[in-house]
Design an enzyme around this catalytic site. Structure first.
Site, PDB file in Angstrom:
ATOM      1  N   LYS A  86       0.842  -1.199   0.000  1.00 51.99           N
ATOM      2  CA  LYS A  86       0.000   0.000   0.000  1.00 51.99           C
ATOM      3  C   LYS A  86       0.879   1.253   0.000  1.00 51.99           C
ATOM      4  O   LYS A  86       1.909   1.302   0.692  1.00 51.99           O
ATOM      5  CB  LYS A  86      -0.915  -0.033   1.230  1.00 51.99           C
ATOM      6  N   SER A 161      -9.097   2.679   3.398  1.00 55.72           N
ATOM      7  CA  SER A 161      -8.157   3.324   2.499  1.00 55.72           C
ATOM      8  C   SER A 161      -7.377   2.336   1.643  1.00 55.72           C
ATOM      9  O   SER A 161      -6.798   2.713   0.630  1.00 55.72           O
ATOM     10  CB  SER A 161      -7.189   4.201   3.298  1.00 55.72           C
ATOM     11  N   SER A 185      -9.538   0.342   7.646  1.00 55.49           N
ATOM     12  CA  SER A 185      -9.024   0.310   6.281  1.00 55.49           C
ATOM     13  C   SER A 185      -8.441  -1.017   5.831  1.00 55.49           C
ATOM     14  O   SER A 185      -8.035  -1.142   4.673  1.00 55.49           O
ATOM     15  CB  SER A 185      -7.981   1.413   6.085  1.00 55.49           C
TER      16      SER A 185
END
Length: 472
Positions: A86, A161, A185
């Site tokens: 990520k 996210s 997230s």
């Protein structure tokens, strides 16, 4: 329905990470073949999903071609299995843009601690995945970078996210991808993309120093996967490399547990009652747990003070204010706050104008664990929906009008932030679907340190109710 996936007859097939690692170890496929297949899949689906933040394909190819294997970073259990990191943690030589375009990219000098740990399990990183700006929103819909779209239906959000990671794992690009969770997230993209997402106990996996210094340690690293066993194996392998001695070990969880548990079922969060399309599956999951021999009791409401929602939003604002405050020092002289989205700026403004309330809010948040600890004295685990409603379409959570977005986020993300504040582990499982065929996640939580219990329950539910497959 506009489904997008890359599953096919190549070196990846429809294998999860464990099966793929075995194929590589056996010599039936090579690391290079697997990585090339994953790159081809990423290139095929990314134009429609927009999950890619940075492609490090050539570097991954070079790494996969290496004949000599050393104990670190290669040679781990997942040796040769492709993954993505990520884009809010560093990968050496690769820029970290945190879901924004508010500064000029520059290469990170070294791997973050979680990057190094994941790569030491043998995973090969193909690049970085997109997220909402600084991870603040539950949907990645940046005004200039575009929206990350759900592979089950591209008119809908892939959550956030960790949206890019969720979209790519669900679409079959890779079996495992890094995610992290400061308010849901890991679990939100798992829920909306039909994946397994475990937010571990506070301190279970390493964090970068800026996250360790937070007054309330809300952030946790983890992964999203398509199978419970992949999630369990990642935590097992990570624990063999790095372990927090303050927490009981998870160990090697490979099957359902034998002990029957007492499970509390809650469909009302601190903020609201769950919508009917997620409440009914929650009750069906509770009934399934009863059929499996567990003792299930309904709990009216989470025993958390009514101030929790406002306190969390104010703390959320403090994190945004902090990002803006360190902007030039952290991201270089090209940092331009005027390019930040309306949610980041609005949250920071909220904290700035309410700074006098922050000490009390932080103190109350720190005390929240006392309330859940009391509940866990009565129950071995809690079942709730992961989210309070079904997945919204792209645009519903666009970062344009700050107050409207904040209200909509608070309404949707009503169950997940609690575990970030308390530090308790929670796992989202793909156990239901909406009337439109979109995945709906169910969430189980337990007291700090009891991830093994959640994984055992997850195995049991996965066996009893196998998840839908996007390729079917």
């Amino acid at each position: 329905m506009a489904r997008v996936h890359a599953f096919g007859d190549d070196a990846l097939g429809d294998l999860d990470g464990i099966a793929l690692a075995e194929e590589i170890r056996s010599g039936r496929v090579s690391r290079a073949e697997v990585v090339e297949a994953a790159i081809s899949r990423a290139e095929a689906v990314n134009p429609k999903l927009n999950g890619l933040a940075y492609a490090a394909f050539d570097r991954a190819r070079d790494q996969a071609r290496q004949e000599m294997r050393s104990p670190s970073p290669q040679g781990g259990f997942f040796d040769g299995v492709p993954t993505f990191i990520k884009d809010n943690v560093d990968v050496a030589g690769v820029p970290s843009m945190h879901g924004t375009d508010a500064w000029q990219p520059f290469p990170a000098p070294k791997d973050s601690e979680i990057t190094r740990l994941l790569l030491d399990t043998g995973l090969i990183a193909l690049g970085k995945t997109q997220l909402s700006e600084f991870g603040f929103s539950a949907s990645a819909e940046h005004p200039r970078l575009g929206a990350v779209r759900n592979p089950w239906h591209t008119d809908y959000t892939a959550g956030a996210s960790s949206s890019g990671s969720g979209a790519f794992v669900a679409a079959g690009v890779v079996p495992i991808a890094h995610a992290n969770d400061g308010g849901g997230s890991i679990r939100i993209p798992a829920a909306v993309n039909g994946l397994v997402g475990l937010k571990p106990s506070r301190g279970r996996l390493p964090l970068d120093p800026e996250f360790r210094r937070l007054p309330v340690g809300v952030v946790a690293n983890g992964v999203v996967t398509r199978s419970v066993r992949d999630t369990a194996a990642i935590f097992r392998e990570a624990e063999r490399i790095w372990r927090n001695p303050k927490l009981p070990p998870i160990g090697d969880v490979t099957r359902p547990g034998k002990r029957r548990l007492k499970i509390g079922v809650i469909t009302r969060s601190v903020e609201r009652e769950a919508g009917p399309e997620v409440k009914q599956p929650t009750l069906k999951t509770a009934a399934l747990l009863e059929e499996l021999g567990h003792r299930v009791e309904h709990v009216d409401v989470l025993p958390v003070p009514g101030s929790f929602g406002d306190d969390f939003k104010l703390y959320w604002g403090l994190l945004a204010l902090g990002q803006i405050g360190v902007g030039r020092r952290a991201f270089g002289p090209s940092f331009d706050r005027d390019r930040l989205d309306a949610l980041t700026l609005g949250l920071a403004r909220r904290a700035r104008t309410s700074m006098h309330r922050l000490p009390v809010a932080i103190a109350r948040l720190r005390r929240t664990r006392r309330h859940t600890a009391q509940l866990f004295r009565s129950y071995d685990a809690l079942l709730t929906p992961t989210l309070a409603d079904v997945t919204p379409p792209i645009g519903h959570l666009a970062p344009t009008d700050y107050q409207q977005l904040l209200d909509r986020l608070t309404d949707w993300v009503a169950f997940t932030p609690l575990h970030n504040v308390t530090g308790d582990p929670a796992i989202s499982l793909p156990l239901a679907a909406s009337a439109d065929g979109l995945p709906v996640g169910m969430m189980l939580s337990a007291e700090v340190g009891h991830e093994a219990r959640l994984l055992e329950l997850a195995y049991e539910l996965e066996e009893a109710h196998p998840p839908a497959r996007i390729q079917d």
